[in-house]
Design a protein around this motif. Structure first.
Motif, PDB file in Angstrom:
ATOM      1  N   THR A   1      17.609  81.713  49.922  1.00 20.04           N
ATOM      2  CA  THR A   1      16.546  80.707  50.037  1.00 20.04           C
ATOM      3  C   THR A   1      15.167  81.322  49.814  1.00 20.04           C
ATOM      4  OG1 THR A   1      16.555  81.057  52.438  1.00 20.04           O
ATOM      5  CG2 THR A   1      17.858  79.211  51.583  1.00 20.04           C
TER       6      THR A   1
ATOM      7  N   THR B   1      19.468  72.847  51.002  1.00 17.05           N
ATOM      8  CA  THR B   1      20.550  72.856  51.985  1.00 17.05           C
ATOM      9  C   THR B   1      21.363  74.133  51.798  1.00 17.05           C
ATOM     10  OG1 THR B   1      20.676  70.450  51.910  1.00 17.05           O
ATOM     11  CG2 THR B   1      22.559  71.634  52.868  1.00 17.05           C
TER      12      THR B   1
ATOM     13  N   SER C   1      13.136  74.708  50.260  1.00 15.00           N
ATOM     14  CA  SER C   1      13.614  73.522  50.988  1.00 15.00           C
ATOM     15  C   SER C   1      14.912  73.050  50.347  1.00 15.00           C
ATOM     16  CB  SER C   1      12.545  72.418  50.944  1.00 15.00           C
ATOM     17  OG  SER C   1      11.373  72.831  51.599  1.00 15.00           O
TER      18      SER C   1
ATOM     19  N   LYS D   1       7.954  82.438  52.169  1.00 16.26           N
ATOM     20  CA  LYS D   1       8.535  81.205  52.691  1.00 16.26           C
ATOM     21  C   LYS D   1       9.977  81.062  52.233  1.00 16.26           C
ATOM     22  CE  LYS D   1       3.977  78.982  52.558  1.00 16.26           C
ATOM     23  NZ  LYS D   1       3.171  77.868  51.997  1.00 16.26           N
TER      24      LYS D   1
END
Length: 379
Positions: free
Chosen positions: A43, A53, A51, A48
């Motif tokens: 991810t 799943t 966004s 950061k």
């Protein structure tokens, strides 16, 4: 052909620049050609997280991608769930393609695949060169290099994108075989090359991630030696402290009015490149340089340091110029180029067709599938 592509980051994490886009372009073209592609990634999105799943397959522009959570940030990207999935599923694939090096996703996934006797090809994507031992974490890198990198590469195949990257790679590791295939670079269907940018002010552009190895400091330090009217557009992002230092350097030289800082550009980068006279990329180390192809596809000539992988190609094809990664050398070349309007016009007219032919995606895709077939058949 079932291929597991492993990359510590993947789009939409475009913050990581050209390598991410090249990996995505390769996966998309392979999937379109009927190969069964699965991408394992994290991810990661700079400091950061994306966004998305996690731990579920998602269709990203026709490619099956699973994003796994990471528990460490850039540039280690440690992801136990990703590594567990590699261990459990790697035998279901004909081949594993590792993208980039010097992160725990790449190194440990490679170790698992080699351990489980699945053929591996590694694309270092500019992360493994003599220069990589001169900057961050060089002590740790040397230890990892001797304990893991050398043994793993000896049991794996290697993909490079230029002859310069091949030479750099073979000075450090000895893979089972090595394949030199250019990056797939996504270019626009329409082009913006109708006009010529000739004018009283010579328009320079630097378009890249802003980090030490890109040599933007060399370009800024060359500005006081320029003898012609110019503007410099800087399009890219980087560590805020480093960027602020470069802005202060511009101020010290008294060229704030000549320099325009645009930040990261993506959707309009081709129009931006077309609107300038010359792309300057004075990198200390660059295995390929996607932006070189992007610029030339729009008819905009390039000036590259001799340590940019595509510099030999550019000189051979007479699509630009080469310099040493030194401010005086760079300034001397810029002063020369600014007066060569005929050459710039020739490049603007001829470069797009040359790039379209030399970097045709169907030709390159055939080279990639041939590489994969050879590795699968020969182990």
């Amino acid at each position: 052909m079932k291929i597991l592509q492993i990359s510590a980051s993947y789009k939409p994490a475009v913050i990581y620049g050209g390598p991410i886009m090249s990996v995505a372009m390769l996966c998309e073209q392979l999937a379109n050609a009927g190969c069964e592609i699965m991408v394992y990634t994290t991810t990661a999105n700079g400091s950061k997280e994306l966004s998305v799943t996690p731990n579920e397959a998602a269709n990203i522009d026709g490619v099956a991608v699973i994003y796994f959570k990471r528990i460490t940030k850039d540039h280690t990207h440690f992801s136990p769930t990703l590594l567990k999935s590699v261990w459990q599923n790697v035998k279901n694939y004909d081949l594993v393609h590792i993208q980039a090096w010097w992160n725990l996703v790449s190194v440990l996934s490679c170790l698992i695949a080699v351990w489980r006797k699945v053929p591996v090809v590694i694309s270092a994507r500019g992360t493994l060169s003599p220069y990589s031992f001169q900057n961050k974490n060089k002590g740790i890198k040397k230890i990892i290099h001797h304990l893991l990198t050398k043994p793993l590469f000896k049991r794996s195949h290697c993909h490079v994108t230029t002859e310069r990257e091949k030479e750099a790679m073979l000075s450090l590791v000895h893979p089972k075989s090595i394949f030199n295939i250019a990056n797939l670079v996504k270019l626009p269907l329409a082009n913006y090359t109708a006009g010529n940018n000739g004018g009283s002010v010579f328009k320079l552009i630097f378009l890249s991630r802003i980090e030490e190895k890109k040599g933007l400091d060399i370009l800024i330090n060359a500005l006081p030696y320029l003898t012609f009217p110019f503007t410099l557009t800087i399009a890219g992002d980087g560590d805020s402290n480093y960027v602020d230092g470069l802005k202060e350097l511009v101020k010290t030289h008294g060229h704030e009015q000549n320099v325009n800082w645009l930040g990261f550009q993506n959707e309009n980068k081709f129009e931006l490149l077309n609107g300038h006279d010359l792309l300057v990329l004075p990198s200390y180390d660059e295995n390929f340089g996607n932006v070189v192809i992007e610029s030339l596809s729009q008819g905009t000539a390039v000036l590259l340091s001799e340590f940019v992988g595509l510099s030999a190609y550019v000189v051979q094809k007479k699509l630009g110029w080469q310099c040493e990664p030194d401010s005086r050398s760079l300034a001397n070349q810029l002063n020369l180029i600014s007066g060569q309007q005929a050459q710039l016009t020739r490049i603007r007219t001829t470069a797009p067709a040359i790039i379209e032919s030399d970097f045709d995606k169907s030709k390159l895709l055939n080279q990639y599938t041939t590489m994969y077939t050879h590795i699968i058949n020969n182990g």
